[in-house]
Design an enzyme around this catalytic site. Structure first.
Site, short mmCIF file in Angstrom:
data_model
loop_
_atom_site.label_atom_id
_atom_site.label_comp_id
_atom_site.label_asym_id
_atom_site.label_seq_id
_atom_site.Cartn_x
_atom_site.Cartn_y
_atom_site.Cartn_z
N ASP A 1 0.86 -1.17 0.00
CA ASP A 1 0.00 0.00 0.00
C ASP A 1 0.90 1.23 0.00
O ASP A 1 1.77 1.37 0.87
CB ASP A 1 -0.86 -0.06 1.28
CG ASP A 1 -1.82 1.10 1.37
OD1 ASP A 1 -1.70 2.03 0.55
OD2 ASP A 1 -2.69 1.05 2.25
N LYS B 1 1.01 14.44 -15.02
CA LYS B 1 0.01 15.49 -15.05
C LYS B 1 -1.37 14.91 -14.69
O LYS B 1 -1.53 13.71 -14.80
CB LYS B 1 -0.02 16.17 -16.43
CG LYS B 1 -0.22 15.17 -17.57
CD LYS B 1 -1.27 15.55 -18.54
CE LYS B 1 -2.65 15.24 -18.15
NZ LYS B 1 -3.30 14.10 -18.80
N HIS C 1 3.48 14.27 -21.60
CA HIS C 1 4.05 13.41 -22.66
C HIS C 1 3.96 14.05 -24.04
O HIS C 1 4.70 13.68 -24.94
CB HIS C 1 3.42 12.01 -22.64
CG HIS C 1 2.06 11.93 -23.27
ND1 HIS C 1 0.92 12.29 -22.63
CD2 HIS C 1 1.68 11.52 -24.50
CE1 HIS C 1 -0.12 12.11 -23.42
NE2 HIS C 1 0.31 11.64 -24.58
N LYS D 1 6.74 14.22 -27.86
CA LYS D 1 6.35 13.71 -29.18
C LYS D 1 7.19 14.35 -30.27
O LYS D 1 7.40 15.57 -30.27
CB LYS D 1 4.87 14.02 -29.45
CG LYS D 1 3.92 13.23 -28.60
CD LYS D 1 2.49 13.50 -29.04
CE LYS D 1 1.53 12.74 -28.14
NZ LYS D 1 0.56 11.96 -28.86
N GLU E 1 -10.75 12.72 -30.09
CA GLU E 1 -10.62 11.30 -29.78
C GLU E 1 -11.97 10.64 -30.04
O GLU E 1 -12.99 11.12 -29.55
CB GLU E 1 -10.18 11.10 -28.33
CG GLU E 1 -8.78 11.65 -28.10
CD GLU E 1 -8.27 11.50 -26.68
OE1 GLU E 1 -7.11 11.11 -26.51
OE2 GLU E 1 -9.06 11.76 -25.75
N ASP F 1 -7.57 17.71 -17.94
CA ASP F 1 -6.90 16.52 -18.49
C ASP F 1 -5.98 16.88 -19.66
O ASP F 1 -4.86 16.40 -19.74
CB ASP F 1 -7.97 15.51 -18.95
CG ASP F 1 -7.38 14.16 -19.36
OD1 ASP F 1 -6.39 13.73 -18.73
OD2 ASP F 1 -7.91 13.54 -20.30
N HIS G 1 -1.44 19.69 -22.20
CA HIS G 1 -1.05 19.40 -23.60
C HIS G 1 -1.36 20.56 -24.55
O HIS G 1 -0.52 20.98 -25.34
CB HIS G 1 -1.79 18.17 -24.12
CG HIS G 1 -1.62 16.92 -23.31
ND1 HIS G 1 -0.50 16.67 -22.56
CD2 HIS G 1 -2.42 15.84 -23.16
CE1 HIS G 1 -0.63 15.49 -21.97
NE2 HIS G 1 -1.79 14.96 -22.32
N LYS H 1 -13.79 13.86 -26.22
CA LYS H 1 -13.93 12.40 -26.36
C LYS H 1 -15.20 12.12 -27.15
O LYS H 1 -16.13 12.92 -27.15
CB LYS H 1 -14.08 11.75 -24.98
CG LYS H 1 -12.99 12.12 -23.98
CD LYS H 1 -11.86 11.13 -23.99
CE LYS H 1 -10.82 11.39 -22.93
NZ LYS H 1 -9.50 10.87 -23.27
C1 BG6 Z 1 -3.59 11.87 -21.69
C2 BG6 Z 1 -5.01 12.07 -21.26
O1 BG6 Z 1 -2.75 12.79 -21.03
O2 BG6 Z 1 -3.49 12.09 -23.08
C3 BG6 Z 1 -5.95 11.17 -22.04
O3 BG6 Z 1 -5.12 11.79 -19.87
C4 BG6 Z 1 -5.73 11.31 -23.52
O4 BG6 Z 1 -7.31 11.42 -21.71
C5 BG6 Z 1 -4.25 11.17 -23.85
O5 BG6 Z 1 -6.47 10.30 -24.19
C6 BG6 Z 1 -3.96 11.43 -25.32
O6 BG6 Z 1 -2.61 11.23 -25.58
P1 BG6 Z 1 -2.13 10.64 -26.97
O7 BG6 Z 1 -0.64 10.69 -26.92
O8 BG6 Z 1 -2.67 9.26 -27.06
O9 BG6 Z 1 -2.72 11.54 -28.02
#
Ligand code: BG6
Length: 466
Positions: free
Chosen positions: A85, A138, A168, A172, A206, A225, A230, A316
Site C-alpha cells: 500500500d 500530469k 508526454h 512527441k 478522440e 486533463d 497538452h 472524447k
Molecule cells: C492523456 C489524457 O494525457 O493524453 C488522455 O489523460 C488522452 O485522456 C491522452 O487520451 C492522449 O494522448 P495521446 O498521446 O494518445 O494523443
C-alpha cells in the site's frame, strides 16, 4: 544534486493503466537501445509474485507493441516487484532495502494525483528521496492553489532540478517538429505574427470515450486533463518568441513569457460539453457535470499576437482520433482574383497524430479561360508514426537528469492562471451526441472566422484540400 545518471528506476502504480499502456513498452524500447542497465522496481497494490509482474509486462507489450524476445528477457531479468500500500510506511522500508546500493534512484509516480503528497512524504522520511529524482504525472494539481501546495511539498523533499513534471506531449516527435519548423525556416519569420495570421486552431479529437478510466476522468474533465497541459503547451510552441539560444532554460524562459501573455480565458469564450452516455460509464457520478468536450477562444496579449484568436477544441467521442493545428493566414490585402472567403485563405496545417504531416494550403489557377482557382495542399513533410515513443524519450531524459522536455513549474502556474476562470461549473454544460463535433454552440463559435477545420476532412477524392 549532480547530473548523475539514475541507477534505479522505481515506478509507483506498476499494476495500473498507465504502466500497462505506456511504461512497459517504453521500458522494453529503452532496453533495446541499451539505455536501461539498472534495477526496475514496480510498486503496486496487487499481491503479485515477480513472475506475475513479468507476465503483466509481457501482456502489456503484446497489446501495445511487439515483444522483442532479446530485449524482453533483459527487461524481465531486471524487474522486481513490491506488493504494498503506497500509503503505508512499511512499503517504503521494503523499497529502501530493495534499492540496495543504488545512489540515485528515479521515482516515477504513475498514480492518481491525490496520492502524490503522501508518497513524496513517505519517500522523504524513509530516506528513499536522498539524491533521488522524482517524476510527477500530469495534471500537476487541480488548480493554482493545489499546484502551489504540491510544489511546496515536492520542494521540501527534492531540489528543484530533481523534479520532473511530465507532459508526454512534449516528448512527441511531431510537437518537437513544430518548434523546429518555426525557427529553422526563414520564410516563416516575417509572417508568423498578427500582421499575417488570421487565427490558429488546435483540435485534439478522440473517437473513444473514457476507456475504463471513469473514476480518474470524472475527477478531472477535459480542461484539466488535456487543455491546461497538452493544449497550452502546443500553443506555447506555436506562439513563443525565439529563445535566445538553444539552451533548455532559454527555451523555457521564452515559453514562460508567452504563458504570461495568455489572458485568463473568459467563460463567454468557452463551450463545455458532455457526450450523451457519459453518465452511464463505470466510475462516473450519476449527476456528474464534468466536461468531456471543450471548445474555447484564447487571447494572447503581446506585440506578436494581440487580436489573433487561438481556438482550442478537445473532446472524447468525436468523429475521428486526430490532433491537428491549423494556422490560417489572412487574405491578400489587394485580392484581385477569388480570394474572398476564408475557405480560400492560405494555411499551414500540422497534423500531430495519428500520422505526422506538415503542409501548406495554397491557391492555384484551374486550367481554363477564367482566372479562377482551387486550393491545393503542398505536403512538406510526412511520416507515419513516432519512431521513439514519448515515454521512452522522456523517461530516458529523466534518467540522465535532462529536463529540457519537461514543463517548468513557473509555466505550469501560468497555465493554471489561464484556465482558472473556467474551472468548475462557471460555463454551463451541454450534451452532445457521440461521434459528433460537440455541441452546436462550439461550431458557431468560429462562424465569423470561417469555421473549424475538422481533421480527417482534408483529403478530397482528387487528393486536393477540401
Ligand atoms: C492523456 C489524457 O494525457 O493524453 C488522455 O489523460 C488522452 O485522456 C491522452 O487520451 C492522449 O494522448 P495521446 O498521446 O494518445 O494523443
Amino acid at each position: 544534486m549532480p547530473e548523475a545518471k539514475s541507477d534505479a528506476f522505481v515506478f509507483f502504480g506498476a499494476t495500473g493503466d498507465l504502466a500497462y499502456k505506456q511504461i512497459f513498452p517504453a521500458l522494453q524500447a529503452m532496453m533495446r537501445r541499451g539505455h536501461l542497465d539498472m534495477p526496475l522496481i514496480g510498486i503496486g497494490r496487487s499481491a503479485w509474485t515477480v513472475d506475475q509482474f513479468i507476465a503483466r509486462a509481457r501482456d502489456s507489450i503484446e497489446k501495445h507493441g511487439v515483444v522483442d524476445e532479446d530485449a524482453f528477457q533483459k527487461l524481465a531479468s531486471r524487474l522486481q516487484y513490491i506488493s504494498g500500500d503506497i500509503a503505508d510506511a512499511d512499503t517504503y522500508r521494503q523499497l529502501r532495502s530493495t534499492l540496495g546500493k543504488a545512489q540515485h534512484p528515479l521515482h516515477y509516480l504513475a498514480i492518481p494525483p491525490d496520492m502524490f503528497e503522501a508518497v513524496v512524504g513517505h519517500l522523504s522520511t524513509s530516506g528513499c528521496a536522498e539524491n533521488a529524482r522524482v517524476i510527477i504525472e500530469k495534471p500537476f494539481g487541480r488548480d493554482l492553489a493545489s499546484a502551489q501546495a504540491l510544489n511546496r511539498v515536492l520542494e521540501q523533499s527534492f531540489p528543484a532540478n530533481a523534479i520532473f513534471r511530465i507532459d508526454h506531449y512534449l516528448g512527441k516527435e511531431a510537437i518537437q517538429n513544430l518548434l523546429y519548423f518555426r525557427f529553422a525556416n526563414a520564410f516563416l519569420t516575417p509572417i508568423w505574427n498578427r500582421d499575417h495570421i488570421a487565427n490558429i486552431q488546435i483540435t485534439m479529437a478522440e473517437s473513444f470515450g473514457v476507456q475504463g478510466r471513469g473514476s480518474f476522468y470524472d475527477d478531472v474533465g477535459a480542461i484539466r486533463d488535456v487543455v491546461q497541459n497538452h493544449m497550452l503547451q502546443v500553443v506555447s510552441l506555436l506562439a513563443t518568441d525565439p529563445p535566445l539560444d538553444k539552451h533548455p532554460d532559454a527555451m523555457r524562459d521564452a515559453k514562460l513569457q508567452l504563458f504570461d501573455a495568455m489572458q485568463p480565458i473568459a467563460p463567454d469564450d468557452v463551450v463545455r460539453g458532455q457526450f450523451d452516455g457519459y453518465l452511464r460509464e463505470p466510475g462516473v457520478a450519476p449527476n456528474s457535470s464534468i466536461e468531456t468536450f471543450v471548445a474555447l477562444r484564447l487571447r494572447i496579449e503581446n506585440a506578436r499576437w494581440a487580436g489573433v484568436p487561438f481556438y482550442i477544441r478537445a473532446g472524447k467521442q468525436l468523429p475521428v482520433t486526430a490532433t491537428e493545428v491549423m494556422v490560417k493566414l489572412k487574405s491578400p490585402v489587394n485580392a484581385i482574383f477569388d480570394n474572398a472567403t476564408s475557405a480560400q485563405e492560405n494555411y499551414f496545417r500540422f497534423q500531430l497524430s495519428p500520422d505526422v504531416l506538415i503542409s501548406l494550403g495554397a491557391r492555384c489557377k484551374t486550367p481554363g479561360e477564367e482566372m479562377a482557382g482551387e486550393m491545393v495542399e503542398l505536403v512538406a513533410h510526412r511520416h507515419s508514426a513516432d519512431e521513439m515513443m514519448p515515454y521512452e524519450r522522456l523517461l530516458g531524459d529523466a534518467i540522465l537528469g535532462d529536463a529540457a522536455l519537461f514543463a517548468r513549474y513557473d509555466s505550469i502556474e501560468a497555465a493554471w492562471r489561464t484556465v482558472t476562470p473556467i474551472l468548475g461549473n462557471t460555463v454551463p454544460l451541454q450534451t452532445y451526441d457521440p461521434q459528433s463535433w460537440g455541441p452546436n454552440a462550439a461550431t458557431q463559435m468560429l462562424a465569423a472566422d470561417g469555421g473549424w477545420h475538422d481533421p480527417g476532412a482534408m483529403e478530397s477524392e482528387d487528393g486536393h484540400a477540401g
